[in-house]
Write a protein that holds these residues in place. Structure first.
Motif, PDB file in Angstrom:
ATOM      1  N   UNK A   1      -3.716  -5.460  -3.438  1.00 14.96           N
ATOM      2  CA  UNK A   1      -3.138  -4.651  -2.434  1.00 14.96           C
ATOM      3  C   UNK A   1      -4.293  -3.955  -1.903  1.00 14.96           C
ATOM      4  N   UNK A   2      -4.612  -3.844  -0.683  1.00 13.36           N
ATOM      5  CA  UNK A   2      -5.746  -2.871  -0.170  1.00 13.36           C
ATOM      6  C   UNK A   2      -5.228  -1.540   0.559  1.00 13.36           C
ATOM      7  N   UNK A   3      -5.746  -0.591   0.185  1.00 16.46           N
ATOM      8  CA  UNK A   3      -5.209   0.738   0.710  1.00 16.46           C
ATOM      9  C   UNK A   3      -6.476   1.435   1.244  1.00 16.46           C
ATOM     10  N   UNK A   4      -6.384   1.957   2.368  1.00 16.88           N
ATOM     11  CA  UNK A   4      -7.579   2.783   2.966  1.00 16.88           C
ATOM     12  C   UNK A   4      -7.572   4.262   2.516  1.00 16.88           C
ATOM     13  N   UNK A   5      -8.535   4.648   1.973  1.00 16.33           N
ATOM     14  CA  UNK A   5      -8.462   6.109   1.574  1.00 16.33           C
ATOM     15  C   UNK A   5      -8.608   7.085   2.709  1.00 16.33           C
ATOM     16  N   UNK A   6      -8.866   6.716   3.971  1.00 12.39           N
ATOM     17  CA  UNK A   6      -8.918   7.261   5.189  1.00 12.39           C
ATOM     18  C   UNK A   6      -8.409   6.677   6.179  1.00 12.39           C
ATOM     19  N   UNK A   7      -7.018   6.964   6.382  1.00 15.08           N
ATOM     20  CA  UNK A   7      -6.315   6.305   7.337  1.00 15.08           C
ATOM     21  C   UNK A   7      -6.776   6.395   8.720  1.00 15.08           C
ATOM     22  N   UNK A   8      -7.413   7.643   9.020  1.00 18.75           N
ATOM     23  CA  UNK A   8      -8.025   7.786  10.357  1.00 18.75           C
ATOM     24  C   UNK A   8      -9.369   6.880  10.477  1.00 18.75           C
TER      25      UNK A   8
ATOM     26  N   UNK B   1     -14.995   0.813  -5.010  1.00 17.76           N
ATOM     27  CA  UNK B   1     -13.503   0.231  -5.404  1.00 17.76           C
ATOM     28  C   UNK B   1     -12.872   1.029  -6.634  1.00 17.76           C
ATOM     29  N   UNK B   2     -11.648   1.203  -6.466  1.00 17.74           N
ATOM     30  CA  UNK B   2     -10.861   2.026  -7.387  1.00 17.74           C
ATOM     31  C   UNK B   2      -9.975   0.733  -7.447  1.00 17.74           C
ATOM     32  N   UNK B   3      -9.635   0.335  -8.909  1.00 15.03           N
ATOM     33  CA  UNK B   3      -8.734  -0.803  -9.118  1.00 15.03           C
ATOM     34  C   UNK B   3      -7.619  -0.027 -10.069  1.00 15.03           C
ATOM     35  N   UNK B   4      -6.348  -0.454  -9.659  1.00 12.35           N
ATOM     36  CA  UNK B   4      -5.384  -0.176 -10.676  1.00 12.35           C
ATOM     37  C   UNK B   4      -4.710  -1.339 -11.369  1.00 12.35           C
ATOM     38  N   UNK B   5      -5.042  -1.530 -12.651  1.00 16.10           N
ATOM     39  CA  UNK B   5      -4.551  -2.775 -13.333  1.00 16.10           C
ATOM     40  C   UNK B   5      -3.120  -2.564 -14.104  1.00 16.10           C
ATOM     41  N   UNK B   6      -2.337  -3.587 -13.710  1.00 18.06           N
ATOM     42  CA  UNK B   6      -1.025  -3.569 -14.191  1.00 18.06           C
ATOM     43  C   UNK B   6      -1.012  -3.458 -16.028  1.00 18.06           C
ATOM     44  N   UNK B   7      -0.273  -3.102 -16.701  1.00 17.80           N
ATOM     45  CA  UNK B   7      -0.327  -3.024 -17.911  1.00 17.80           C
ATOM     46  C   UNK B   7      -0.619  -4.172 -18.393  1.00 17.80           C
TER      47      UNK B   7
ATOM     48  N   UNK C   1      -0.239   7.284 -15.014  1.00 12.09           N
ATOM     49  CA  UNK C   1       0.960   6.484 -14.763  1.00 12.09           C
ATOM     50  C   UNK C   1       0.819   5.441 -16.097  1.00 12.09           C
ATOM     51  N   UNK C   2       2.059   5.352 -16.915  1.00 12.03           N
ATOM     52  CA  UNK C   2       1.953   4.640 -18.184  1.00 12.03           C
ATOM     53  C   UNK C   2       2.044   3.115 -17.818  1.00 12.03           C
ATOM     54  N   UNK C   3       2.345   2.760 -16.634  1.00  7.09           N
ATOM     55  CA  UNK C   3       2.561   1.293 -16.078  1.00  7.09           C
ATOM     56  C   UNK C   3       1.365   0.491 -15.801  1.00  7.09           C
ATOM     57  N   UNK C   4       0.050   1.379 -15.978  1.00  6.45           N
ATOM     58  CA  UNK C   4      -1.141   1.017 -15.283  1.00  6.45           C
ATOM     59  C   UNK C   4      -2.218   1.683 -15.994  1.00  6.45           C
ATOM     60  N   UNK C   5      -3.414   0.781 -15.878  1.00  2.82           N
ATOM     61  CA  UNK C   5      -4.763   1.383 -16.538  1.00  2.82           C
ATOM     62  C   UNK C   5      -5.869   1.408 -15.435  1.00  2.82           C
ATOM     63  N   UNK C   6      -6.494   2.372 -15.588  1.00  4.99           N
ATOM     64  CA  UNK C   6      -7.662   2.620 -14.317  1.00  4.99           C
ATOM     65  C   UNK C   6      -8.741   1.476 -14.840  1.00  4.99           C
ATOM     66  N   UNK C   7      -9.124   1.020 -13.762  1.00  2.35           N
ATOM     67  CA  UNK C   7     -10.464   0.037 -13.981  1.00  2.35           C
ATOM     68  C   UNK C   7     -11.476   0.309 -13.135  1.00  2.35           C
TER      69      UNK C   7
END
Length: 81
Positions: free
Chosen positions: A3-10, A30-36, A75-81
């Motif tokens: 899922x792509x999310x823009x850091x700056x909506x403008x 890039x910042x990734x949020x990996x599911x547990x 967030x206990x459901x995910x890990x930072x990557x």
């Protein structure tokens, strides 16, 4: 699923690609949020992607800090990557 999310909506990423090419260097972070339980899978996909990017014209480098695999997110459901 990615899922792509823009850091700056403008200034969403696709809109940035429409601007003129001024020949200046670009840095992507890039910042990734990996599911547990899927950190290794995310790292593997990142490595595969980096192989593609490294052969592109003008590409300089890609780095994946080994310590990133060890950090935990609030967030206990995910890990930072």
């Amino acid at each position: 699923m990615i899922e792509f999310k823009d850091l700056a909506p403008s200034a969403p990423f696709p809109a940035q690609l429409q601007g003129p090419d001024d020949g200046q260097p670009v840095t992507l972070v890039n910042t990734f949020l990996a599911p547990e339980g899927q950190v290794d899978k995310v790292v593997d996909v990142w490595r595969q992607d980096s192989l593609i990017m490294k052969v592109q014209p003008g590409f300089a480098s890609a780095q994946f800090p080994p310590a990133a695999r060890q950090k935990a997110r609030p967030d206990p459901r995910s890990s930072a990557v």
